[in-house]
Structure formats: structure tokens, C-alpha cells
Design an enzyme around this catalytic site. Structure first.
Site, mmCIF file in Angstrom:
data_model
loop_
_atom_site.group_PDB
_atom_site.id
_atom_site.type_symbol
_atom_site.label_atom_id
_atom_site.label_comp_id
_atom_site.label_asym_id
_atom_site.label_seq_id
_atom_site.Cartn_x
_atom_site.Cartn_y
_atom_site.Cartn_z
ATOM 1 N N ALA A 150 33.544 36.072 34.770
ATOM 2 C CA ALA A 150 32.496 37.101 34.767
ATOM 3 C C ALA A 150 32.578 37.911 36.055
ATOM 4 O O ALA A 150 33.050 37.414 37.077
ATOM 5 C CB ALA A 150 31.131 36.426 34.669
ATOM 6 N N GLY A 181 34.382 32.564 33.121
ATOM 7 C CA GLY A 181 34.248 33.282 31.863
ATOM 8 C C GLY A 181 35.595 33.655 31.251
ATOM 9 O O GLY A 181 35.709 33.795 30.024
ATOM 10 N N GLU A 240 36.473 30.696 29.402
ATOM 11 C CA GLU A 240 35.535 30.565 28.276
ATOM 12 C C GLU A 240 35.915 31.525 27.150
ATOM 13 O O GLU A 240 35.811 31.197 25.971
ATOM 14 C CB GLU A 240 34.099 30.818 28.768
ATOM 15 N N GLU A 290 32.545 27.657 38.256
ATOM 16 C CA GLU A 290 31.190 28.200 38.440
ATOM 17 C C GLU A 290 30.348 27.365 39.395
ATOM 18 O O GLU A 290 29.502 27.898 40.118
ATOM 19 C CB GLU A 290 30.465 28.311 37.087
HETATM 20 C C1 3H9 Z 1 31.444 33.126 35.561
HETATM 21 O O1 3H9 Z 1 32.498 33.355 35.034
HETATM 22 C C2 3H9 Z 1 30.177 32.882 34.825
HETATM 23 C C3 3H9 Z 1 30.379 32.548 33.389
HETATM 24 O O2 3H9 Z 1 30.578 31.158 33.232
HETATM 25 C C4 3H9 Z 1 29.189 32.895 32.576
HETATM 26 C C5 3H9 Z 1 28.778 34.333 32.519
HETATM 27 C C6 3H9 Z 1 27.677 34.596 31.532
HETATM 28 N N1 3H9 Z 1 33.964 38.982 40.018
HETATM 29 O O3 3H9 Z 1 39.736 36.108 46.065
HETATM 30 P P1 3H9 Z 1 40.526 37.349 46.240
HETATM 31 C C7 3H9 Z 1 37.183 40.096 43.865
HETATM 32 S S1 3H9 Z 1 31.285 33.139 37.252
HETATM 33 C C8 3H9 Z 1 33.976 40.034 40.852
HETATM 34 O O4 3H9 Z 1 40.617 37.923 47.596
HETATM 35 P P2 3H9 Z 1 42.913 35.926 45.560
HETATM 36 C C9 3H9 Z 1 37.055 39.556 45.287
HETATM 37 O O5 3H9 Z 1 35.742 39.708 45.759
HETATM 38 C C10 3H9 Z 1 32.900 33.546 37.810
HETATM 39 N N2 3H9 Z 1 34.888 40.191 41.845
HETATM 40 O O6 3H9 Z 1 41.987 37.203 45.623
HETATM 41 C C11 3H9 Z 1 38.055 40.433 46.018
HETATM 42 O O7 3H9 Z 1 37.441 41.687 46.243
HETATM 43 P P3 3H9 Z 1 37.806 42.522 47.557
HETATM 44 C C12 3H9 Z 1 33.796 32.387 37.794
HETATM 45 C C13 3H9 Z 1 35.802 39.235 41.984
HETATM 46 O O8 3H9 Z 1 44.167 36.353 44.920
HETATM 47 C C14 3H9 Z 1 39.155 40.645 44.984
HETATM 48 O O9 3H9 Z 1 38.567 40.381 43.714
HETATM 49 N N3 3H9 Z 1 35.030 32.723 38.424
HETATM 50 C C15 3H9 Z 1 35.840 38.114 41.161
HETATM 51 O O10 3H9 Z 1 42.942 35.243 46.882
HETATM 52 C C16 3H9 Z 1 40.348 39.743 45.183
HETATM 53 O O11 3H9 Z 1 39.874 38.402 45.238
HETATM 54 C C17 3H9 Z 1 35.267 32.494 39.722
HETATM 55 O O12 3H9 Z 1 34.465 31.931 40.425
HETATM 56 C C18 3H9 Z 1 34.866 38.003 40.141
HETATM 57 N N4 3H9 Z 1 34.843 36.949 39.277
HETATM 58 O O13 3H9 Z 1 42.156 34.914 44.578
HETATM 59 C C19 3H9 Z 1 36.589 32.987 40.266
HETATM 60 N N5 3H9 Z 1 36.864 37.315 41.535
HETATM 61 O O14 3H9 Z 1 39.266 42.744 47.490
HETATM 62 C C20 3H9 Z 1 36.382 33.741 41.539
HETATM 63 C C21 3H9 Z 1 37.448 37.943 42.576
HETATM 64 O O15 3H9 Z 1 36.938 43.710 47.459
HETATM 65 N N6 3H9 Z 1 37.595 34.277 42.057
HETATM 66 N N7 3H9 Z 1 36.820 39.094 42.845
HETATM 67 O O16 3H9 Z 1 37.419 41.608 48.709
HETATM 68 C C22 3H9 Z 1 38.534 33.555 42.722
HETATM 69 O O17 3H9 Z 1 38.439 32.349 42.836
HETATM 70 C C23 3H9 Z 1 39.677 34.287 43.354
HETATM 71 O O18 3H9 Z 1 39.290 35.632 43.498
HETATM 72 C C24 3H9 Z 1 41.006 34.248 42.568
HETATM 73 C C25 3H9 Z 1 42.016 35.213 43.233
HETATM 74 C C26 3H9 Z 1 41.559 32.805 42.604
HETATM 75 C C27 3H9 Z 1 40.806 34.673 41.148
#
Ligand code: 3H9
Length: 703
Positions: A66, A105, A108, A128
Site C-alpha cells: 500500500a 499489500g 496480498e 506491516e
Molecule cells: C500495507 O501494505 C498495508 C496493507 O496490508 C493494507 C492496506 C489496506 N509507500 O526504502 P527505499 C518510498 S503497508 C510509499 O529507500 P530500497 C520510500 O519512502 C506497506 N512510499 O528503497 C522512498 O522514498 P524517497 C507494507 C514508499 O530499495 C522510496 O520509496 N510495505 C513505500 O532501499 C524508495 O524506498 C512495506 O512496509 C510504500 N509502501 O527499499 C514496504 N515503500 O526516495 C516498505 C517505499 O522519497 N518499503 N517507499 O525517500 C520497503 O521496505 C522498502 O522501501 C523496499 C525498497 C524494501 C521496498
């Protein structure tokens, strides 16, 4: 190829439709993506020439979940639930093509497809919980149906990723493919050719049967998973929701999951954890430093000093695959340092934290020398010798003569003036502080201390090194104690005062433990060794009556079997010691202090508010760029509970006017003008916006 909208592409290949999310950087499921997915699915369903569908992503990864930036804003239809329901209900089989990190998500959504194939290096997870949430789009109901409730509860409560190999073994995915989209197309064709049934995950119950009949092993797995997560709301909600997967029918389980998610998403804990998610990333953005500044390539590193700290720092390089040379003054010290590193790896392998054979692989990246000319090919050299200015100056002058031009020269000092050290060289622009925290191979925080002359290039390189090591780098300014230790000093002063005024170590520690820190300050002092602070105090000519008295009796903490507590027979558990209680009482009496009962609330305020006040001063002076950087320092360097969001976030929750009022009270009551609220704290309180309203150093300077 046609664009459904800016975030979703649609194309057909023979009888197969490809729906591809194209929303950089991580294909988060924003409103545009969700709307695009529904429109693309409509197109595929309406096209009678399409018989199967592949769901893929452009760019570097399948969807990471998400869009977290949308949380807390009014929901926009279609929601993720509706998208997943549509995909799951499709009469045409849908194959998800996973690669990179399929998270939250994103996973999911893939669970709502009929099949999943993944690249060999793909990783999948429901993280999450790390945002103070539970998977809220069916993850807690569908994952247990594929991999069983025990494995699901472990994965969801830890938020850990699952490899493609493990995912294939436990039923999460249906195949590993060389090329995700091509592989998914081939898979879809085979499904059509073989008329393979395409069951919906929601209808599968075979993996739930055992837990339904006897939940004992699920409860055991749940207890194991939540063992060390005290204080947090999300893990218990995750457990409850996974339990619902086998105690309720699918729709009831899904509805309960949604309720739990809605409660958590508006709660302070999740807000705090989301704040830290973005703060961690924001900390690496340096105002005025544009994308044209590229970090230097690091192919070889060197560490001066092979003691505990130097060895730990060197391990970080080896762990990142970078060859590293340890430089010591003599052969014996070198052997001792390298042996200690080897032993640390061996212990991790023995504990199962690292795979067999790791020690030899990592040690192969180490070399040791007493010959400074060997430093000539290092791209970065980190000094980790005694905390003594003259020694450091000499070392940097010598480094200047041996290091190649352009090499990054860093000091691991935790207190000394980085400018004075840099000025011992003719290249102060290449010098900065890289302050690792002990144990350096474990702790995630890296304070990068910029001196007056430090170049953007040097900062960018230090940040890149920190990231490669898996650390969380935070760039800070040069002052005594930088950000973390400078604030800690405020807490340490209050610790000593509280004991003299009437509290006991175990009472103070209990309050801090209850707040969520893994350890109280006195138990922590005993672990780190009380002699360290004693030596520094003597050097600076300051006293701390109780701590000094303990040290004078040889009570240096755990390593001597006693400190603020006693540790009998090598135990690591702190036991209150009547001898210390008497020593404390005597100290109070000697100073003419009448001891009084001190409430837990007062202890908490005095353990946290003076630190928050110091945070404001640190911002005033431009030592930290933003309040959230300070939060990151305290979460990753000092054990501040992540679900409380760091000192500045917490201060905003308490309310700055309250903190200002209490500091004014303590400044008068304790008669310490140092406790009076900082000008910036007062103005942020008066603005009504708190630390969240801090707009930068310019604002601080104006206060
Ligand atoms: C969810 O899914 C809820 C659902 O269960 C239910 C919904 C109803 N959204 O980390 P990075 C941005 S909750 C928005 O530096 P990497 C991040 O801020 C979600 N933005 O890269 C950054 O922005 P900026 C569950 C996001 O390669 C840029 O992308 N998912 C999101 O080191 C690059 O990110 C998670 O918790 C997001 N979901 O790592 C996963 N994700 O460049 C969260 C990233 O402006 N994400 N951004 O600073 C991660 O763990 C890492 O970003 C990932 C990549 C491993 C994917």
C-alpha cells in the site's frame, strides 16, 4: 502496449493479457494504481480473445505494498480490498509475476491471484507489523491458507521476508522462473493447455485443518513469535487475526482483520512507526546536496586500531563484501584483534545466526598490517584508537602522508572535535566523523559528523558506506557528544540526581523499562562499564558522587560482578544490592539532602524532558538538520522504543506546552538553570505545531 493510466500498462500477447503496474520507485498501490488495475482487469475480462492474465510490474520490484503516504488521509475508492476481490473473482486465471521485494499489500494482491511465480532471487513478506499494523488486505486470512497458520504467524509477526526457494517449498508460490513476466506467461499457457483448476486462495482450507482440530502448536508458534515484543499493539493483533483464519469463516475473518487494521492505523504506535519509516529515509537527504554529488566507489577499506570497536567496524566492511585491512601498532595487538573478530563470527555461526562456513569466507576479506604504507590503496580509512585528541591529531597527520589523494578519512570519535582532527591534515574536506555504536557490528546507528570543511562528496560517500553496511546513517554537526551522547548526558545527570534525592536504581530502571527501552540506564551503565564515564569525568574535572563512589570501590559493573547492582556467579541479571542502597543514602546525607519519595511520573519526566530540551538546543545550533533525524538517532542508537517514535515525536504527543511547563518547574525546584526550556522549545510550543512544525535552521536562528 497501451497505458490504462499513468500508473498501469496493459497489453495482450496471444490469448494472454499482461497487466503491468508502472509506478516508480517501488510500485506502491496508490489510488492511481488501484484504479488502473480495475480498469485493466475490465479490459481483460471484456476481451473474448484473452483467456488468462499475467499481473506484473515494471521497474525494480513487484509492488512493495500500500502507498504508506495515503494512510491517515480520507480513503479513495477503489480500495485495495475491492481490487483484490475483483482479481480473485476473475473467471480467467491470473498469474502474478513476482520479483524484487513483494511486500505488504503487494503480496496480498498476489495472494488474490490464482497462481504466483517468482524470480529465483525474489523475496516476499508482510512487513506491516514494522509499521505498527497488521496486513489489512486479506494477508492474515490468505497466507495461513497457503503456508499454514504456524508459519504464517511467524512470518507476519516478525515481518521477515521469505525467499523464493522457501516460498516454493511451503506453498506460497507455484514456481521459480528465470524471467518473471515471460515465466508467468508460460505458466499461464500451461494452465490453459492442461486445464489446470484455478482455485481461489480463500476457498482453500487444507492447511488450516490441523490447527482447527488442535490449536496447541499454533499457540506455541504465536507465543514464540511475540516473546520479545512487549509494549507493542500490532503483534497481538496479527496473532488474533491469523487465529481468526481457522476459527472464523473467510468473510468473518476478513471483516475482523479490517477492523483491527482500522484501529491500529489511527493509533499513536503506528503513526510513530510510520514516522520513523520516512524519517530514516529523510535522514539521508542533505539540504543543498544535489543528485550530481555521487559517492566515491569503495573497493578497499582500512581501520586503524584493532580493538573491540575497530574490529567491529572492520567486520561491517567484510559483511558488506569489502576487503578491509586492520592497522595496529604491533604484531601481538594485530593477532589479538583478528582473533577477536574470528571468535565473534564463530559465535554467530554457532548460534545459527550465520550459516556454516561464514567465518572463513569473511576472514578471507581481512588483512592485517603494522605498515602504514599499506594504506595507500584504501578508499576509506577509519580511525578507531583511544579517545585522546593529541593521539588522534598525530594519527591524522601521519594518515595525510600515507593515504591516497581523495581517500575518505574518518574518525570514530564519540566526543572529540572533528574540526581539530581534520585540521591536522592538509585535506580537511576529506575528513569527517563516522561514529559507530557499540557493538559496532550490531548497532544500526551511524552518526556521520560533518566538520566545517567536510565536502558533500565525503558526506555522500560516508552515507553510501553506511547503507552498504546495513546501517542507518544520520548526518550531524560537530559538537561535544554530537546528537546522541549530548542528549544522553542530560539523562545521566538526572539519573545521579534522582538517586541523591530519593530514588533507587531499580525504581528508575523499572520506569524506563515500562516506557519501552530494552534496558534501564543503571543496568545499561553496568553493562557498558562504569569506569568509562569515571575516566572521562576525571579528565574533565567533574564529579558524580554515587557513580564515583562505586568506581572507587572497584564496582565497574557486570565485568567486575558489581556496579549499581550485584551480579552473582557471573549472572547477567541485575540484582538490587543493599550495599549500594546504603552508599546512596550516605551520599544523600553527606550532601545534606533530605530524601523524599519520588513518583514514577517524575522519574519519567526527568529521564526524558531534559533530553527533549537538549534536542531543541541541538536544532537551534543546527547540529541536527531536522527533529526526525534526532528521533532516528535515539531509535537506532539508544533503544528508544520505535513505537514511541523517538524523543521529538514523543514530545509532540505529550504536548510541548506541558514539557515547557514541567522544565520550568524542575529548573526552579532543582535550582538548575540548565533545565530551563530552550528558546526554540518555547517557540515551537507557542506555535501549537510542536517539533513537527520546525521548518529548519533558519527558524531556529531567528528564535
Ligand atoms: C500495507 O501494505 C498495508 C496493507 O496490508 C493494507 C492496506 C489496506 N509507500 O526504502 P527505499 C518510498 S503497508 C510509499 O529507500 P530500497 C520510500 O519512502 C506497506 N512510499 O528503497 C522512498 O522514498 P524517497 C507494507 C514508499 O530499495 C522510496 O520509496 N510495505 C513505500 O532501499 C524508495 O524506498 C512495506 O512496509 C510504500 N509502501 O527499499 C514496504 N515503500 O526516495 C516498505 C517505499 O522519497 N518499503 N517507499 O525517500 C520497503 O521496505 C522498502 O522501501 C523496499 C525498497 C524494501 C521496498
Amino acid at each position: 502496449m497501451s497505458k490504462i493510466n499513468p500508473a498501469v500498462d496493459y497489453e495482450t500477447h496471444g490469448g494472454i493479457a499482461l497487466i503491468a503496474i508502472d509506478s516508480p520507485p517501488v510500485n506502491a498501490l496508490s489510488h492511481a494504481v488501484r484504479a488502473g488495475l480495475i480498469a485493466a482487469l475490465d479490459a481483460a475480462e471484456q476481451d473474448s480473445a484473452v483467456h488468462a492474465i499475467v499481473l506484473g510490474c515494471r521497474g525494480r520490484t513487484f509492488s512493495a505494498g500500500a502507498d504508506i503516504t495515503e494512510f491517515g488521509k480520507p480513503p479513495r475508492e477503489p480500495g485495495l480490498h475491492a481490487v483484490i476481490e475483483r482479481f480473485e473473482a476473475s473467471a480467467k486465471p491470473i498469474v502474478a509475476a513476482l520479483f524484487g521485494t513483494t511486500l505488504g499489500g503487494g503480496l496480498e494482491l498476489a495472494l488474490g491471484c490464482h497462481f504466483r511465480v517468482a524470480a529465483a532471487d525474489a523475496r516476499m513478506g508482510l512487513p506491516e507489523v514494522k509499521l505498527g499494523l497488521l496486513p489489512g488486505a486479506g494477508g492474515t486470512q490468505r497466507l495461513p491458507r497457503l503456508i499454514g497458520p504456524e508459519a504464517a504467524v511467524a512470518a507476519i509477526v516478525s515481518g521477515k521476508m521469505i525467499s523464493a526457494k522457501a516460498g516454493l517449498a511451503d506453498g506460497l508460490i507455484d514456481g521459480i522462473v528465470a524471467d518473471p513476466i515471460q515465466g508467468a506467461m508460460d505458466f499461464a499457457r500451461a494452465v490453459l493447455a492442461n486445464k489446470t483448476p484455478s482455485p481461489r486462495v480463500r476457498d482453500r482450507s487444507e492447511k488450516l485443518a490441523a490447527a482447527k482440530a488442535d490449536p496447541a502448536s499454533f499457540e506455541k508458534a504465536a507465543a514464540e513469535a511475540t516473546k520479545r515484543l512487549k509494549g507493542m499493539e500490532a503483534p497481538a493483533a496479527c496473532v488474533q487475526s491469523v487465529r481468526n483464519a481457522f476459527t472464523l469463516d473467510f468473510d468473518a475473518g476478513l471483516a475482523a482483520e479490517r477492523d483491527l487494521f482500522m484501529k491500529l492505523v489511527v493509533g499513536d504506535q503506528s503513526r510513530a512507526q510510520r514516522h520513523i519509516f520516512f524519517a530514516e529515509r529523510e535522514a539521508q537527504k542533505i539540504p543543498g546536496m544535489g543528485p550530481e554529488v555521487k559517492p566515491a566507489k569503495i573497493t578497499r577499506a582500512a581501520v586503524l586500531g584493532g580493538g573491540t570497536m575497530g574490529g567491529g567496524i572492520a567486520m561491517n566492511f567484510a559483511n558488506a563484501g569489502i576487503p578491509v585491512t586492520i592497522v595496529e601498532t604491533d604484531a601481538a595487538a594485530l593477532t589479538c584483534g583478528l582473533d577477536r573478530v574470528r571468535e565473534t563470527y564463530d559465535i554467530s555461526v554457532k548460534r545459527g545466526a550465520l550459516p556454516e562456513g561464514t567465518t572463513e569466507k569473511r576472514m578471507a576479506l581481512f588483512s592485517g598490517t603494522t605498515d602504514w604504507s599499506k594504506l595507500a590503496d584504501a578508499d576509506v580509512i577509519i580511525e578507531a584508537v583511544f579517545e585522546e585528541m593529541e593521539l588522534k591529531k598525530q594519527i591524522f597527520a601521519k594518515l595525510d602522508a600515507h593515504a591516497r589523494p581523495g581517500a575518505l578519512l574518518a574518525t570514530n570519535t564519540s566526543t572529540l572535535d572533528v574540526d581539530a582532527i581534520a585540521n591536522a591534515t592538509k585535506r580537511p574536506h576529506d575528513v569527517l566523523g563516522m561514529h559507530f555504536f557499540s557493538p559496532a557490528n550490531v548497532m544500526k546507528l551511524l552518526e556521520i559528523v560533518r566538520g566545517k570543511a567536510t565536502s558533500h562528496q565525503a558526506i555522500a560517500t560516508a552515507i553510501a558506506i553506511g547503507k552498504a553496511m546495513g546501517k542507518v546513517p544520520v548526518v550531524v554537526g560537530n559538537c561535544d557528544g554530537f546528537v546522541g551522547n549530548r542528549m544522553l548526558a542530560r539523562r545521566t545527570t538526572e539519573c545521579e540526581r534522582l538517586l541523591l534525592e530519593g530514588a533507587l536504581p531499580h525504581q528508575v530502571d523499572a520506569v524506563i523499562l515500562k516506557f519501552g527501552f530494552p534496558m534501564g540506564p543503571f543496568a545499561m551503565g553496568d553493562l557498558a562499564g562504569l569506569d568509562v564515564g569515571w575516566r572521562i569525568r576525571k579528565h574533565r574535572g567533574v564529579t558524580a558522587p554515587i557513580s564515583d563512589a562505586l568506581c572507587e570501590q572497584g564496582r565497574f559493573g557486570q565485568k567486575t560482578g558489581s556496579g549499581y547492582y550485584v551480579y552473582e556467579n557471573g549472572s547477567r541479571t541485575p540484582t538490587p544490592d543493599p550495599v549500594v542502597e546504603k552508599l546512596i543514602m550516605d551520599s544523600s546525607a553527606k550532601l545534606g539532602i533530605t530524601r523524599r519519595a519520588i513518583s514514577d511520573q517524575e522519574i519519567l519526566e526527568r529521564m526524558t524532558y531534559p533530553m527533549i530540551n537538549e534536542a531543541a538546543r541541538i536544532l537551534e545550533e543546527g547540529i541536527a538538520i531536522r527533529p526526525s533525524d534526532i528521533d532516528v538517532v535515539w531509535i537506532y542508537g539508544y533503544g528508544w522504543p520505535v513505537w514511541r517514535g523517538g524523543p521529538c515525536f514523543h514530545a509532540d504527543l505529550v504536548g510541548l506546552p506541558t514539557i515547557v511547563e514541567r522544565l520550568e518547574h524542575y529548573a526552579t525546584a532543582i535550582n538548575d538553570p540548565g533545565l530551563a526550556p530552550a528558546a526554540l522549545l518555547k517557540s515551537l510550543a507557542a506555535s501549537g505545531k510542536g517539533f513537527a512544525g520546525f521548518t529548519g535552521h533558519a527558524q531556529a536562528a531567528a528564535e
